[in-house]
Motif scaffolding. Structure first.
Motif, PDB file in Angstrom:
ATOM      1  N   ASN A 196      -2.087  -7.884  -1.647  1.00  0.00           N
ATOM      2  CA  ASN A 196      -1.571  -6.512  -1.659  1.00  0.00           C
ATOM      3  C   ASN A 196      -0.320  -6.404  -2.523  1.00  0.00           C
ATOM      4  O   ASN A 196       0.402  -5.419  -2.453  1.00  0.00           O
ATOM      5  N   GLU A 225       1.093  -1.032  -1.213  1.00  0.00           N
ATOM      6  CA  GLU A 225       1.478   0.013  -0.270  1.00  0.00           C
ATOM      7  C   GLU A 225       2.637   0.868  -0.798  1.00  0.00           C
ATOM      8  O   GLU A 225       2.763   2.030  -0.442  1.00  0.00           O
ATOM      9  N   MET A 227      -1.036   4.971   1.351  1.00  0.00           N
ATOM     10  CA  MET A 227      -1.831   4.181   2.299  1.00  0.00           C
ATOM     11  C   MET A 227      -3.235   4.778   2.431  1.00  0.00           C
ATOM     12  O   MET A 227      -4.220   4.061   2.541  1.00  0.00           O
ATOM     13  N   SER A 238      -1.380   5.444  10.480  1.00  0.00           N
ATOM     14  CA  SER A 238      -0.939   4.425   9.513  1.00  0.00           C
ATOM     15  C   SER A 238      -1.427   3.042   9.923  1.00  0.00           C
ATOM     16  O   SER A 238      -1.778   2.222   9.078  1.00  0.00           O
ATOM     17  N   GLN A 298      -5.120   2.788   9.018  1.00  0.00           N
ATOM     18  CA  GLN A 298      -5.232   2.675   7.558  1.00  0.00           C
ATOM     19  C   GLN A 298      -4.862   1.270   7.092  1.00  0.00           C
ATOM     20  O   GLN A 298      -5.571   0.673   6.273  1.00  0.00           O
ATOM     21  N   LYS A 299      -3.747   0.726   7.609  1.00  0.00           N
ATOM     22  CA  LYS A 299      -3.339  -0.625   7.229  1.00  0.00           C
ATOM     23  C   LYS A 299      -4.379  -1.649   7.664  1.00  0.00           C
ATOM     24  O   LYS A 299      -4.679  -2.603   6.932  1.00  0.00           O
TER      25      LYS A 299
END
Length: 428
Positions: free
Chosen positions: A228, A236, A241, A311, A314-315
């Protein structure tokens, strides 16, 4: 709630080969906040480490860690310690014929000096490669790839290629071994190499090899590494996101083996997910394909696209796509701030995926940073990298077992929090 992940080996890997594709160690010098040379070693110094299940046996009677934790205070340089590997991945896999940007920054007081990175890795069960590159923001100044193999019960090391910039002649001096016969026979070799001053010879010349060529094998391994981290910041921070989660969900849906694994894990995380949905939406301007999660609460079904998810969800989708791809490929995941937006139990279980031989039969690696220090309770001291920045803005890093007096049975978590190992915030 117990978040133990127990899905079948059949789901995780239909084909499991005993191929040793791993990163052994790497070094960094004059790279972002790293001024003086820092080495990150993933190889056990002991033939029988404390936690055998956290290591993998590799050629030349070595054991390499499957899990490496990178910790330290905010702005200490943890991301830059990790960033070296995505940068090397870019060098191995990416060719840009027009971009004049070197893709990195040297330490701010050493802008006129070259930077140097090296990495030792394997792509098969017969040999170990060592790559070294020296460059400045204008061009690659020097690079070499060597290979160490066992030949008739003796270790043999050869130089696959060497490339040296000659300033006066304004071209590269090349030394190509007989292990690259197709490359060596190229009549345009000098011209091709001289016209690619920012790209490695692996990235450039693997395109001229047969499918099973040596450089192609190296490139394929580095292609499979997932991260990432980008050259400038993390995914990010450079993208929303939502957009990253949407992209991950698309890949998971379109890849059957990833879909099965991801759904089973999402169900275990108790967020009410029953399946991933794909919908074709027709609009006045264009048609659009949309992906989302179907949640079940009692008898009700609620379908949400990723922009309506939390969030944390999503992560989780972003991480699942990366981690499951790496576990299936038996390669390496490089994750900055692995714990961000995740419940501590879920964070722990993601790490456990790499620790367990059941969920990680190919011996995939994860190298990650985190502000959650609970992994120190279960890792060996050889798997803990601590990072600190001094008053001059210089990042240093050390492995916990390099500190004199650290015992294998110490409570690393408690001692780190009390400041016994350094790499903690200086407040006040």
């Amino acid at each position: 709630m117990n978040y133990v992940i127990l899905y079948s080996i059949d789901l995780l890997l239909t084909f499991c080969y005993n191929v040793f594709i791993m990163i052994y160690k790497y070094s960094i010098e004059n790279f972002y906040s790293i001024k003086d040379k820092v080495e990150i070693n993933l190889v056990s110094r002991k033939s029988e480490p404390k936690a055998e299940e956290l290591y993998r046996d590799v050629p030349f009677d070595k054991k390499v860690s499957k899990v490496i934790f990178v910790g330290g205070s905010n702005a200490s340089g943890k991301t830059n310690i990790l960033r070296a590997l995505p940068f090397l991945q870019m060098m191995f896999t990416y060719v840009d014929y027009s971009d004049d940007d070197a893709g990195y920054r040297p330490f701010f007081t050493r802008a006129k000096y070259p930077s140097e990175l090296s990495v030792e890795f394997s792509v098969d069960d017969d040999s170990v490669f060592n790559y070294l590159i020296r460059l400045d923001t204008k061009r690659i100044l020097y690079e070499t790839l060597t290979r160490r193999a066992l030949v008739e019960e003796r270790t043999s090391e050869i130089t696959i290629y060497e490339r040296v910039w000659e300033e006066e002649k304004e071209h590269y001096k090349l030394d190509i071994s007989d292990f690259l016969p197709t490359i060596k026979a190229m009549t345009t070799l000098q011209e091709v190499v001289d016209s690619n001053v920012h790209a490695s010879m692996v990235a450039v010349l693997s395109n001229f090899e047969p499918k099973d060529g040596l450089l192609g094998q190296v490139k394929q391994y580095w292609d499979k590494i997932d991260t990432n981290i980008q050259v400038f910041g993390s995914l990010e921070t450079n993208h929303s996101m939502y957009s990253l989660a949407d992209k991950a969900l698309r890949k998971i849906y379109e890849t059957p083996v990833l879909y099965d694994q991801a759904i089973e894990i999402l169900k275990k995380y108790d967020i009410g997910v029953s399946k991933i949905e794909k919908k074709e939406k027709a609009g006045p301007n264009r048609d659009r394909t949309m992906y989302g999660l179907d949640h079940v609460f009692g008898k009700a079904h609620i379908s949400c696209t990723t922009n309506y998810e939390s969030s944390g969800t999503q992560k989780m989708l972003i991480l699942l796509e990366v981690i499951l791809s790496v576990l299936n490929a038996g390669s390496t995941a490089i994750i900055d701030e692995l714990d961000a937006f995740l419940h501590p139990d879920i964070f722990t279980e993601i790490i456990n995926l790499f620790m367990s031989s059941q969920s990680n039969p190919k011996g995939a690696q994860i190298i990650f940073s985190s502000q959650n220090y609970s992994p120190l309770l279960s890792l060996d001291k050889q798997q803990i990298i601590l990072v600190e920045k001094n008053k001059n803005g210089e990042t240093d890093a050390w492995r916990l077992d390099e500190i004199e007096g650290v015992r294998a049975d110490d409570n690393f978590y408690t001692k780190y929090l009390t400041g016994a190992y350094g790499a903690v915030p200086r407040i006040g």
